[in-house]
Enzyme design. Structure first.
Site, mmCIF file in Angstrom:
data_model
loop_
_atom_site.group_PDB
_atom_site.id
_atom_site.type_symbol
_atom_site.label_atom_id
_atom_site.label_comp_id
_atom_site.label_asym_id
_atom_site.label_seq_id
_atom_site.Cartn_x
_atom_site.Cartn_y
_atom_site.Cartn_z
ATOM 1 N N ASP A 67 0.848 -1.200 0.000
ATOM 2 C CA ASP A 67 0.000 0.000 0.000
ATOM 3 C C ASP A 67 0.875 1.238 0.000
ATOM 4 O O ASP A 67 2.111 1.141 -0.015
ATOM 5 C CB ASP A 67 -0.950 -0.005 1.218
ATOM 6 C CG ASP A 67 -0.221 -0.184 2.548
ATOM 7 O OD1 ASP A 67 0.976 0.184 2.631
ATOM 8 O OD2 ASP A 67 -0.822 -0.702 3.494
ATOM 9 N N ASN A 134 -8.601 -2.885 13.859
ATOM 10 C CA ASN A 134 -9.974 -3.085 13.363
ATOM 11 C C ASN A 134 -10.046 -4.226 12.345
ATOM 12 O O ASN A 134 -11.071 -4.417 11.701
ATOM 13 C CB ASN A 134 -10.525 -1.779 12.754
ATOM 14 C CG ASN A 134 -9.750 -1.329 11.516
ATOM 15 O OD1 ASN A 134 -8.826 -2.010 11.074
ATOM 16 N ND2 ASN A 134 -10.126 -0.194 10.959
ATOM 17 N N HIS A 136 -8.154 -4.546 9.620
ATOM 18 C CA HIS A 136 -7.816 -4.214 8.232
ATOM 19 C C HIS A 136 -6.566 -4.966 7.776
ATOM 20 O O HIS A 136 -5.722 -5.359 8.578
ATOM 21 C CB HIS A 136 -7.686 -2.697 8.017
ATOM 22 C CG HIS A 136 -6.519 -2.038 8.685
ATOM 23 N ND1 HIS A 136 -6.545 -0.736 9.128
ATOM 24 C CD2 HIS A 136 -5.273 -2.482 8.991
ATOM 25 C CE1 HIS A 136 -5.379 -0.416 9.636
ATOM 26 N NE2 HIS A 136 -4.597 -1.456 9.581
ATOM 27 N N GLU A 141 -10.023 -1.513 4.640
ATOM 28 C CA GLU A 141 -10.680 -1.273 5.916
ATOM 29 C C GLU A 141 -11.946 -2.133 6.038
ATOM 30 O O GLU A 141 -12.411 -2.711 5.035
ATOM 31 C CB GLU A 141 -11.052 0.218 6.013
ATOM 32 C CG GLU A 141 -9.857 1.167 5.977
ATOM 33 C CD GLU A 141 -9.126 1.290 7.316
ATOM 34 O OE1 GLU A 141 -9.217 0.368 8.156
ATOM 35 O OE2 GLU A 141 -8.444 2.311 7.513
HETATM 36 P P1 PGA Z 1 1.567 -2.403 12.777
HETATM 37 O O1 PGA Z 1 0.370 -2.094 11.800
HETATM 38 O O2 PGA Z 1 2.385 -3.473 12.174
HETATM 39 O O3 PGA Z 1 2.313 -1.089 12.883
HETATM 40 O O4 PGA Z 1 0.945 -2.824 14.088
HETATM 41 C C1 PGA Z 1 -0.404 -3.116 11.291
HETATM 42 C C2 PGA Z 1 -1.572 -2.547 10.539
HETATM 43 O O5 PGA Z 1 -2.197 -1.589 11.014
HETATM 44 O O6 PGA Z 1 -1.900 -3.095 9.467
#
Ligand code: PGA
Length: 241
Positions: A67, A134, A136, A141
């Site tokens: 992304d 959440n 995602h 999302e």
């Molecule tokens: P993180 O993020 O590895 O910084 O916990 C994961 C995400 O939000 O997809």
């Protein structure tokens, strides 16, 4: 779904890297899609060490960024492409033209996305993913359909606030509010998917995603239907499984 549980974060890093090294040996032309975030950082560090030690090679592999954040200057260190370059790409033997990233600064975002999907069209071999609180995946999302393509998305408020960890130089109102993400279709079509999670904060969402109902409201739950998905957790992230 394979659950791979490790006693410590070190064991988790080494376990993931041993399997990653194995995948590269069996298929040197491995086509990967990789995330950024805090979760994979130590894994990338260990893969850099392995490449330096001659234990692994990306010389024939290709890597697609999962992304990208929108609305920031190209030099912003927290951009996915800059983070991936710093933590992995610039430190391994991957040819630079084998690193694909999402250009958010173009006027025709739709065309950028179509080209990205076309470049991945013959299928990914392995996708690594973190998981958001959440549920995602990338910037897909809650509510994202399983057949979503690479596209521009608005980030949820919790994701925007959560991204402050990646952009310490930005004030809250300067944090990116949108991005481009590889869609769930390409992720779910990958030959293999690894979901990575560490730490107690991830335990509730890991539980909901992998023991709960399969629903687009928790995009990670869709991985339950993937035939070759492994969930790598340390003791804390896997405490409720
Ligand atoms: P993180 O993020 O590895 O910084 O916990 C994961 C995400 O939000 O997809």
């Amino acid at each position: 779904m394979n659950l791979l549980r490790f006693d410590s974060e070190d064991a988790w890093v080494n376990g993931a890297c041993a399997l990653w090294t194995d995948r590269l040996r069996h298929n040197p032309r491995l086509k990967l899609c990789l995330p950024t975030g805090l979760t994979p950082t130590a894994i990338y560090g260990e893969m850099v060490r392995r490449v330096g030690a001659g234990l692994a090679s990306f010389a024939e592999a290709s890597i697609f960024a999962l992304d990208e954040f929108g609305g920031l200057s190209a030099g912003s260190p927290g951009l996915t492409r800059n983070t991936l370059r710093r933590q992995l790409i610039d430190e391994i033997d991957l040819p630079l033209n084998a690193f694909h990233w999402l250009e958010v600064g173009t006027e025709d975002v739709d065309r950028t996305c179509e080209r990205y999907d076309a470049a991945m069209a013959d299928g990914l071999d392995l996708v690594l993913l973190g998981i958001g609180p959440n549920g995602h995946l990338g910037m897909n999302e809650p509510g994202t359909p399983a057949d979503s393509r690479t596209r521009r998305v608005d980030l949820h408020e919790s994701t925007i606030h959560g991204s402050a960890r990646y952009f310490p130089e930005l004030l809250p109102h300067q944090l990116p509010r949108w991005g481009i993400t590889v869609g769930l279709e390409a992720i779910l079509a990958s030959k293999e998917v690894w979901l990575l999670a560490t730490g107690s904060a991830k335990a509730p969402i890991v539980q909901r995603a992998f023991l709960g109902e399969v629903t687009p409201d928790i995009p990670a739950s869709l991985l339950q239907r993937h035939g070759n998905c492994s969930v790598f957790v340390d003791a804390e992230a896997g405490a409720l499984l």
